[in-house]
Motif scaffolding. Sequence first.
Motif, PDB file in Angstrom:
ATOM      1  N   THR A   1       0.852  -1.197   0.000  1.00  0.00           N
ATOM      2  CA  THR A   1       0.000   0.000   0.000  1.00  0.00           C
ATOM      3  C   THR A   1       0.889   1.248   0.000  1.00  0.00           C
ATOM      4  O   THR A   1       0.616   2.231  -0.690  1.00  0.00           O
ATOM      5  CB  THR A   1      -0.900   0.016   1.262  1.00  0.00           C
TER       6      THR A   1
ATOM      7  N   ASP B   1       9.639  -6.053   5.215  1.00  0.00           N
ATOM      8  CA  ASP B   1       9.711  -7.427   4.723  1.00  0.00           C
ATOM      9  C   ASP B   1      11.135  -7.971   4.764  1.00  0.00           C
ATOM     10  O   ASP B   1      12.100  -7.235   4.545  1.00  0.00           O
ATOM     11  CB  ASP B   1       9.215  -7.498   3.265  1.00  0.00           C
TER      12      ASP B   1
ATOM     13  N   ARG C   1      -3.841  -7.643   4.808  1.00  0.00           N
ATOM     14  CA  ARG C   1      -2.914  -7.255   5.868  1.00  0.00           C
ATOM     15  C   ARG C   1      -3.662  -6.986   7.153  1.00  0.00           C
ATOM     16  O   ARG C   1      -4.560  -6.167   7.169  1.00  0.00           O
ATOM     17  CB  ARG C   1      -2.251  -5.952   5.442  1.00  0.00           C
TER      18      ARG C   1
HETATM   19  C1  WTA Z   1       3.251  -8.810   0.964  1.00  0.00           C
HETATM   20  C2  WTA Z   1      -0.455  -5.351  -1.468  1.00  0.00           C
HETATM   21  C3  WTA Z   1       5.833 -11.497  -1.468  1.00  0.00           C
HETATM   22  C4  WTA Z   1       4.460  -8.166   1.630  1.00  0.00           C
HETATM   23  C5  WTA Z   1      -0.024  -4.866  -2.855  1.00  0.00           C
HETATM   24  C6  WTA Z   1       4.067  -6.699   1.683  1.00  0.00           C
HETATM   25  C7  WTA Z   1       4.247  -9.860  -1.104  1.00  0.00           C
HETATM   26  C8  WTA Z   1       2.587  -6.775   1.916  1.00  0.00           C
HETATM   27  C9  WTA Z   1       4.036  -9.750  -2.503  1.00  0.00           C
HETATM   28  C10 WTA Z   1       1.864  -5.569   1.397  1.00  0.00           C
HETATM   29  C11 WTA Z   1       4.778 -10.610  -3.369  1.00  0.00           C
HETATM   30  C12 WTA Z   1       2.763  -8.324  -1.471  1.00  0.00           C
HETATM   31  N1  WTA Z   1       5.671 -11.459  -2.798  1.00  0.00           N
HETATM   32  N2  WTA Z   1       5.143 -10.725  -0.609  1.00  0.00           N
HETATM   33  N3  WTA Z   1       4.622 -10.599  -4.692  1.00  0.00           N
HETATM   34  N4  WTA Z   1       3.101  -8.784  -2.681  1.00  0.00           N
HETATM   35  N5  WTA Z   1       3.432  -8.976  -0.502  1.00  0.00           N
HETATM   36  O1  WTA Z   1      -0.109  -3.287   1.625  1.00  0.00           O
HETATM   37  O2  WTA Z   1       4.604  -8.697   2.917  1.00  0.00           O
HETATM   38  O3  WTA Z   1      -1.866  -5.043   1.178  1.00  0.00           O
HETATM   39  O4  WTA Z   1       4.724  -5.985   2.686  1.00  0.00           O
HETATM   40  O5  WTA Z   1      -0.176  -4.384  -0.539  1.00  0.00           O
HETATM   41  O6  WTA Z   1       2.164  -7.956   1.209  1.00  0.00           O
HETATM   42  O7  WTA Z   1       0.471  -5.721   1.487  1.00  0.00           O
HETATM   43  P1  WTA Z   1      -0.489  -4.565   0.988  1.00  0.00           P
END
Ligand code: WTA
Length: 660
Positions: free
Chosen positions: A422, A511, A537
């Motif tokens: 995000t 991460d 999340r």
């Molecule tokens: C995880 C979603 C591994 C990661 C767009 C990040 C991923 C959190 C991946 C963000 C991926 C998202 N491989 N981990 N391709 N994509 N993450 O804010 O831990 O909902 O920090 O955004 O999802 O989640 P958010």
Amino acid sequence: MAEEKGSAVGEVVHEVRSHSSKGAHVASLEKYKKLHEDSVRDPSGYWGRLARRELKWMHDFDKVKIGSLKNGDLAWFVGGKLNVSENCLDRWVEEGRGDDVAIIWEKDEPGQAVKYTYLEVLHKVCQIANVMRKFGVKKGDPVTLYMPMIPEAAFVMLACARIGAPHSVVFAGFSAEALRARVDDVHSKWIFTADEGLRGGRTIPLKKTVDDAISSCDFVNKCFVFKRTGADVSMTEGRDLWMEPELEGQRPYCPPEVMDAEDPLFYLYTSGSTGKPKGLMHSTAGYILYAQTTCKIIFDLRPGDVYACVADVGWITGHSYIVYGPLANGTTTLMFESTPLYPDAGRYWDVVETHSVTQFYTAPTAIRALMRHGPEPTEKYDLSTLRILGTVGEPINPAAWTWYFKHVGKERCAIIDTYWQTETGGIIVTPLPGATPLKPGSATLPFFGIDLEVLDPQSGKVVPFVEGEESSGVLCVKSAWPSMTRTVFNNHERYMNTYLKPYPGYYFTGDGVTRDKDGFFFVTGRVDDVLNVSGHRIGSAEIESALVAHDAVAESACVGFPHEVKGEGIACYVILKLGNEETDDLIKDLRNQIRSVIGPFASPDYIVITPALPKTRSGKLMRRVLRKIIALEADQLGDTSTLADPSVVDSLIEKVATLR
Ligand code: WTA
């Protein structure tokens, strides 16, 4: 699954090149490397050129970038003026493309799709914008959306952009209490919703939830309501307003507000490891440029494409890659109201065949849910139009990757594992179709203008990349990019503390990452207490505070554990207050407590009632121990010499054995 993930890291399990993207935007790995090197050497030159080429400006900018990561005072395209809705709609109509399809709405029931051309969307957006202006919504006023996946959700977002009112979209799976907290935090006087949502054949009482949420928010001026199911819902006189009759009287043109490049385009709440969710702010120019560019290059958009991202607009993926990214490229974007399993496990593929979809973007959790039904549903439909298959939200395990590649992509389509957050506004680590060799489980390499660094979590020192050697650490970004979140609503200090202060001079993703011997990135998951459940999340602190708000709960600790479909499941360890006993009814009640404070998607898999929690002698909770116990890995507890009372661990192991 954890083992699978582990064994893939750093090892080429299966290397492929996409054969499907001849003539792609970036032709080869060498070309990618050269362009990437240039873009990070001179980010201002790179983004400045793109901004002038790809966006429509009302007034040119004076400077590409000012400020620094260290100081948290970044600004892009300083002095530039533009309007995002004009960039997404008007310019395509002006180019004579008004009859091109902008949005395909795939309704919950199959076979009922509705298409909207760019001209139609522009008209609807202007009419909604005019209604908002009529009732007094002003530039800068935050507007909350609690909407189902209907095209009006996108229209309202664009209408907000048109009049410069930043939107705050709240995912329609959040409970009334979670919605109230978000409306209250951003102090939004305006709310958009629908009578009900419809998903997988079930109705969702959206208006009722809004009523419950805002009953105590007397600052709310108007609640604008669209009709989706026609249900009989209660309307509060003076406050609630049906949109359809209002729209009829409105002129289909509304002049776009002149926005500064750095004006907020939207706020989006997301969970952190501590405290309440934070309203991340995204800016106007930097955000739209990055959404546009990444969408075009990563999904290799071409004229005539039908692009389908089956996320929800309530999350950042929906913002950047259903609404803003595709529309800022003049592409046809599909909005999907249903679920992957409704009416059966062939639904996605039915959508692909029906609309000749060229790019399909989903989450690993959906792929894993579909894998359980076997490959037959993918064989019943014509999937030959597909070129690119995207995934996002969590690390994709190689088994799911391979299934997607084989059965959906027929070993012909590029699997684009996109890593972002995000906070980042758009994809920051990803293969480029046709250029980057693919490795299952790896988001591969950084996008243009993104300068990644792996840091040692303790010392903060750079873990240098040595060819031929694998290394790990926490993932950070070394220099700013246009769409990074600029601040947390009303709490810049929290922004600094969460993202920019942990490793001064860097943006900290939260991460962990492993870089393999070829320099490919494998994101391994959060290093903080944020859970990722089916790509959603959730802060463990949020679940814990929901639980302790219950009369019977004295203390709780929530952790994640590997889950076959959800990626991560939720386990809550709970200490009851004296006088309460563990009963089935109480467990049900605690589960309902979480559903009503956060939402059904945060419902825990296990509630473990315990007389005590494992703590150090200084009173610090040992979450690591709790994670190992629920994952049935109690043989790998590691150092437990600091535990105040080691017997707690034994009784927890016994208890969990009865539950799992
Ligand atoms: C995880 C979603 C591994 C990661 C767009 C990040 C991923 C959190 C991946 C963000 C991926 C998202 N491989 N981990 N391709 N994509 N993450 O804010 O831990 O909902 O920090 O955004 O999802 O989640 P958010």
